[in-house]
Design a protein around this motif. Structure first.
Motif, PDB file in Angstrom:
ATOM      1  N   MET A 114       0.891  -1.094   0.006  1.00 40.14           N
ATOM      2  CA  MET A 114       0.065   0.123  -0.007  1.00 40.14           C
ATOM      3  C   MET A 114       0.889   1.300   0.124  1.00 40.14           C
ATOM      4  N   ASN A 115       0.316   2.354   0.085  1.00 42.50           N
ATOM      5  CA  ASN A 115       1.012   3.830   0.110  1.00 42.50           C
ATOM      6  C   ASN A 115       1.329   4.144   1.521  1.00 42.50           C
ATOM      7  N   THR A 116       0.690   3.636   2.669  1.00 40.72           N
ATOM      8  CA  THR A 116       1.017   4.107   4.132  1.00 40.72           C
ATOM      9  C   THR A 116       0.853   3.074   4.970  1.00 40.72           C
ATOM     10  N   GLN A 117       1.421   3.255   6.174  1.00 40.88           N
ATOM     11  CA  GLN A 117       1.268   2.111   7.016  1.00 40.88           C
ATOM     12  C   GLN A 117      -0.141   2.129   7.631  1.00 40.88           C
ATOM     13  N   GLN A 118      -0.741   3.059   7.445  1.00 39.45           N
ATOM     14  CA  GLN A 118      -2.430   2.969   8.141  1.00 39.45           C
ATOM     15  C   GLN A 118      -3.154   2.142   7.165  1.00 39.45           C
ATOM     16  N   GLU A 119      -2.636   2.327   5.842  1.00 40.11           N
ATOM     17  CA  GLU A 119      -3.464   1.334   4.705  1.00 40.11           C
ATOM     18  C   GLU A 119      -3.122  -0.207   5.072  1.00 40.11           C
ATOM     19  N   ILE A 120      -1.910  -0.238   5.422  1.00 36.95           N
ATOM     20  CA  ILE A 120      -1.470  -1.675   5.752  1.00 36.95           C
ATOM     21  C   ILE A 120      -2.427  -2.280   6.832  1.00 36.95           C
ATOM     22  N   MET A 121      -2.338  -1.338   8.013  1.00 44.28           N
ATOM     23  CA  MET A 121      -3.369  -1.790   9.125  1.00 44.28           C
ATOM     24  C   MET A 121      -4.740  -2.217   8.685  1.00 44.28           C
ATOM     25  N   GLN A 122      -5.206  -1.352   8.117  1.00 43.29           N
ATOM     26  CA  GLN A 122      -6.575  -1.367   7.471  1.00 43.29           C
ATOM     27  C   GLN A 122      -6.557  -2.679   6.659  1.00 43.29           C
ATOM     28  N   ALA A 123      -5.689  -3.157   5.647  1.00 45.57           N
ATOM     29  CA  ALA A 123      -5.915  -4.272   4.778  1.00 45.57           C
ATOM     30  C   ALA A 123      -5.854  -5.553   5.863  1.00 45.57           C
ATOM     31  N   TYR A 124      -5.052  -5.645   7.014  1.00 44.38           N
ATOM     32  CA  TYR A 124      -5.107  -6.700   7.817  1.00 44.38           C
ATOM     33  C   TYR A 124      -6.352  -6.690   8.571  1.00 44.38           C
ATOM     34  N   ARG A 125      -7.029  -5.610   8.886  1.00 41.40           N
ATOM     35  CA  ARG A 125      -8.239  -5.646   9.499  1.00 41.40           C
ATOM     36  C   ARG A 125      -9.500  -6.101   8.729  1.00 41.40           C
ATOM     37  N   ASP A 126      -9.525  -5.490   7.568  1.00 44.26           N
ATOM     38  CA  ASP A 126     -10.397  -6.074   6.519  1.00 44.26           C
ATOM     39  C   ASP A 126     -10.336  -7.499   6.228  1.00 44.26           C
ATOM     40  N   TYR A 127      -8.941  -8.050   6.135  1.00 46.67           N
ATOM     41  CA  TYR A 127      -8.932  -9.424   6.069  1.00 46.67           C
ATOM     42  C   TYR A 127      -9.343 -10.319   7.128  1.00 46.67           C
ATOM     43  N   GLN A 128      -9.379  -9.767   8.129  1.00 47.69           N
ATOM     44  CA  GLN A 128      -9.655 -10.455   9.383  1.00 47.69           C
ATOM     45  C   GLN A 128     -10.969 -10.448   9.631  1.00 47.69           C
ATOM     46  N   MET A 129     -11.654  -9.422   9.105  1.00 49.98           N
ATOM     47  CA  MET A 129     -13.284  -9.190   8.972  1.00 49.98           C
ATOM     48  C   MET A 129     -13.760  -9.900   7.944  1.00 49.98           C
ATOM     49  N   GLY A 130     -13.189 -10.872   7.058  1.00 44.51           N
ATOM     50  CA  GLY A 130     -13.806 -11.554   6.004  1.00 44.51           C
ATOM     51  C   GLY A 130     -14.017 -10.762   4.569  1.00 44.51           C
ATOM     52  N   LYS A 131     -13.598  -9.479   4.609  1.00 44.43           N
ATOM     53  CA  LYS A 131     -13.638  -8.543   3.551  1.00 44.43           C
ATOM     54  C   LYS A 131     -12.973  -9.132   2.234  1.00 44.43           C
ATOM     55  N   PHE A 132     -12.212 -10.112   2.224  1.00 48.34           N
ATOM     56  CA  PHE A 132     -11.515 -10.516   1.087  1.00 48.34           C
ATOM     57  C   PHE A 132     -12.112 -11.703   0.307  1.00 48.34           C
ATOM     58  N   GLY A 133     -13.440 -12.012   0.712  1.00 44.37           N
ATOM     59  CA  GLY A 133     -14.087 -13.029   0.400  1.00 44.37           C
ATOM     60  C   GLY A 133     -14.054 -14.261   1.218  1.00 44.37           C
ATOM     61  N   SER A 134     -14.765 -15.561   0.683  1.00 49.54           N
ATOM     62  CA  SER A 134     -14.850 -16.581   1.508  1.00 49.54           C
ATOM     63  C   SER A 134     -13.971 -17.741   0.733  1.00 49.54           C
ATOM     64  N   TRP A 135     -13.402 -18.404   1.586  1.00 55.55           N
ATOM     65  CA  TRP A 135     -12.512 -19.500   1.028  1.00 55.55           C
ATOM     66  C   TRP A 135     -13.470 -20.853   0.989  1.00 55.55           C
ATOM     67  N   ASN A 136     -13.884 -21.288  -0.067  1.00 52.34           N
ATOM     68  CA  ASN A 136     -14.974 -22.380  -0.050  1.00 52.34           C
ATOM     69  C   ASN A 136     -13.976 -23.698  -0.706  1.00 52.34           C
ATOM     70  N   HIS A 137     -12.957 -23.707  -0.921  1.00 50.12           N
ATOM     71  CA  HIS A 137     -12.393 -24.674  -1.575  1.00 50.12           C
ATOM     72  C   HIS A 137     -11.842 -25.917  -0.527  1.00 50.12           C
TER      73      HIS A 137
END
Length: 284
Positions: free
Chosen positions: A261-284
């Motif tokens: 990302m462009n900032t550390q803040q955006e990195i932290m947001q990426a981790y939060r979004d991933y943990q909240m399931g915003k990257f889609g579900s893994w059904n395989h």
């Protein structure tokens, strides 16, 4: 002609039983904007009944991956519902964008039968305006990719993105980028015009080439100055080279784990979004 700034040797970083060399980033080179990371897996031979590639489900955001399958195969699955097995000579281009989960493993056939494996993965940054673009994936087999010969058929070009003369690459990209794999016979000469305001990605996968009078062995990355509009090189022995070029984004970059990302803040947001399931579900 461009001059060479520095030659960077790939460092050995095995991943489980996978031979892996990594020339970018290195202690002396953070990126060749917008090219930010390269892993060179193999060459090696897997025995029958092997575990194959070890890259199970993991997330990405803010960048793209370009995967070169020279030997073996790779089975791709992602949370966007894309699934494919790409074999030797094929290319994958995945835009992580706003975020997805994917796995890159070997096919059940490869794990059962074994065989040669050599795969490279290049990460290409996305500019701020495309960081949160919708994820996408395209995998093409060898015969689906634009290919042509130059220098009296001594150079075989696999044109992945961008254009070369009248030829057009097989992948449409979000930002203007040139990407190719070059297969050179011993003695072959390549000369290519590249605007001086573009950064060059030049990695010797196999063999040995002479660039601006310097001999460069396989598993070496060449960093060029932006001081000319042409490059020229010759194969001292049969060689394979990945050649790309693009204008730099000249933006701040923060890379942490699988996120760019462009900032550390955006990195932290990426981790939060991933943990909240915003990257889609893994059904395989």
């Amino acid at each position: 002609m461009r001059t060479i700034k520095e030659i960077h040797k790939a460092h050995y970083h095995p991943i489980a039983d996978l031979i892996t060399y990594n020339p970018l980033p290195s202690p002396r080179l953070n990126q060749i904007d917008p090219f930010i990371f390269l892993n060179h897996h193999g060459h090696q031979v897997y025995k029958p009944n092997n575990n194959g590639l070890p890259f199970g489900p993991h997330p990405h955001r803010g960048m793209e991956t370009v995967t070169f399958i020279l030997e073996g195969d790779i089975m791709h699955k992602d949370s966007g519902g894309h699934e494919s097995i790409i074999e030797a000579g094929g290319i994958q281009w995945m835009t992580a964008g706003s975020g997805l989960i994917h796995a890159e493993v070997s096919s059940s056939k490869f794990k059962k039968e074994g065989g040669e494996l050599e795969i490279l993965q290049l990460w290409v940054n996305l500019p701020a305006k495309y960081k949160m673009t919708e994820p996408r994936y395209i995998g093409l087999q060898k015969d689906e990719i634009t290919a042509f010969s130059t220098d009296n058929e001594q150079v075989n070009v696999q044109l992945i993105a961008g254009s070369w003369g009248e030829y057009k690459g097989s992948f449409e990209t979000l930002t203007p980028i040139f990407m190719s794999t070059l297969y050179l016979n011993e003695g072959a000469i390549v000369t290519k015009e590249i605007p001086s305001d573009e950064n060059i990605f030049f990695y010797v996968v196999r063999g040995k080439v002479k660039v601006m009078g310097e001999e460069v062995n396989y598993r070496n990355l060449i960093e060029f100055e932006n001081d000319g509009d042409n490059i020229s090189f010759q194969a001292i022995e049969d060689a394979v080279v990945i050649l790309g070029h693009a204008k730099p984004f000249n933006e701040p970059m923060v890379a942490q784990g699988p996120f760019v990302m462009n900032t550390q803040q955006e990195i932290m947001q990426a981790y939060r979004d991933y943990q909240m399931g915003k990257f889609g579900s893994w059904n395989h």
